[in-house]
Design a protein around this motif. Structure first.
Motif, PDB file in Angstrom:
ATOM      1  N   LEU A 197      31.684 -44.403  69.779  1.00 52.43           N
ATOM      2  CA  LEU A 197      31.996 -44.765  68.399  1.00 52.43           C
ATOM      3  C   LEU A 197      30.731 -45.111  67.617  1.00 52.43           C
ATOM      4  O   LEU A 197      30.561 -44.693  66.467  1.00 52.43           O
ATOM      5  N   GLY A 202      29.771 -42.454  64.750  1.00 49.18           N
ATOM      6  CA  GLY A 202      29.877 -43.018  63.407  1.00 49.18           C
ATOM      7  C   GLY A 202      28.526 -43.203  62.756  1.00 49.18           C
ATOM      8  O   GLY A 202      28.349 -42.954  61.559  1.00 49.18           O
ATOM      9  N   SER A 221      27.280 -41.406  59.348  1.00 47.86           N
ATOM     10  CA  SER A 221      26.869 -42.262  58.237  1.00 47.86           C
ATOM     11  C   SER A 221      25.433 -41.987  57.802  1.00 47.86           C
ATOM     12  O   SER A 221      25.120 -42.030  56.610  1.00 47.86           O
ATOM     13  N   ARG A 239      28.901 -46.124  54.033  1.00 49.99           N
ATOM     14  CA  ARG A 239      29.514 -47.111  54.939  1.00 49.99           C
ATOM     15  C   ARG A 239      28.670 -47.321  56.194  1.00 49.99           C
ATOM     16  O   ARG A 239      29.180 -47.561  57.283  1.00 49.99           O
ATOM     17  N   THR A 262      29.816 -48.926  59.932  1.00 48.13           N
ATOM     18  CA  THR A 262      29.883 -48.055  61.102  1.00 48.13           C
ATOM     19  C   THR A 262      28.862 -48.409  62.167  1.00 48.13           C
ATOM     20  O   THR A 262      29.002 -47.981  63.304  1.00 48.13           O
TER      21      THR A 262
END
Length: 100
Positions: free
Chosen positions: A44, A48, A52, A73, A77
């Motif tokens: 993750l 992410g 990002s 974001r 993240t």
């Protein structure tokens, strides 16, 4: 059970041998569960974070740096998976120290 610790470069830094009595076999299962969940938290984090950063570069071309960081974001993240990994590592250490 043998636990191996690695540093940020991927080099082995420490090896710990643990043995659990039969009544404490739940700790082994809990450690294995936490290690497996940690793999998904790293996935993750890196997935992410990569998306990002790509969005950050895309938005920097159009907006200012602060707007680009907010739109991509990036902070969410990165910080959310790091928090999950931190909690998971503390739980693993707690389970190991209970068995010593």
């Amino acid at each position: 059970m043998t636990l191996e610790a690695y540093n940020l470069l991927g080099w082995k830094s420490e090896t710990v041998n643990l043995s659990f009595p039969d009544e404490d076999s739940w700790r082994l299962d809990a450690i294995l569960y936490e290690v497996d969940s940690q793999k998904s938290f790293y996935w993750l984090l890196f997935t992410g974070g990569s998306i990002s950063i790509y969005l950050l570069i895309y938005f920097i071309q159009k907006d200012s740096l602060l707007k680009a960081i907010r739109k991509s974001r990036l902070l969410f993240t990165i910080l959310f998976p790091i928090l999950l990994i931190y909690i998971d590592v503390n739980r693993i250490e707690e389970l190991i120290h209970l068995s010593l």
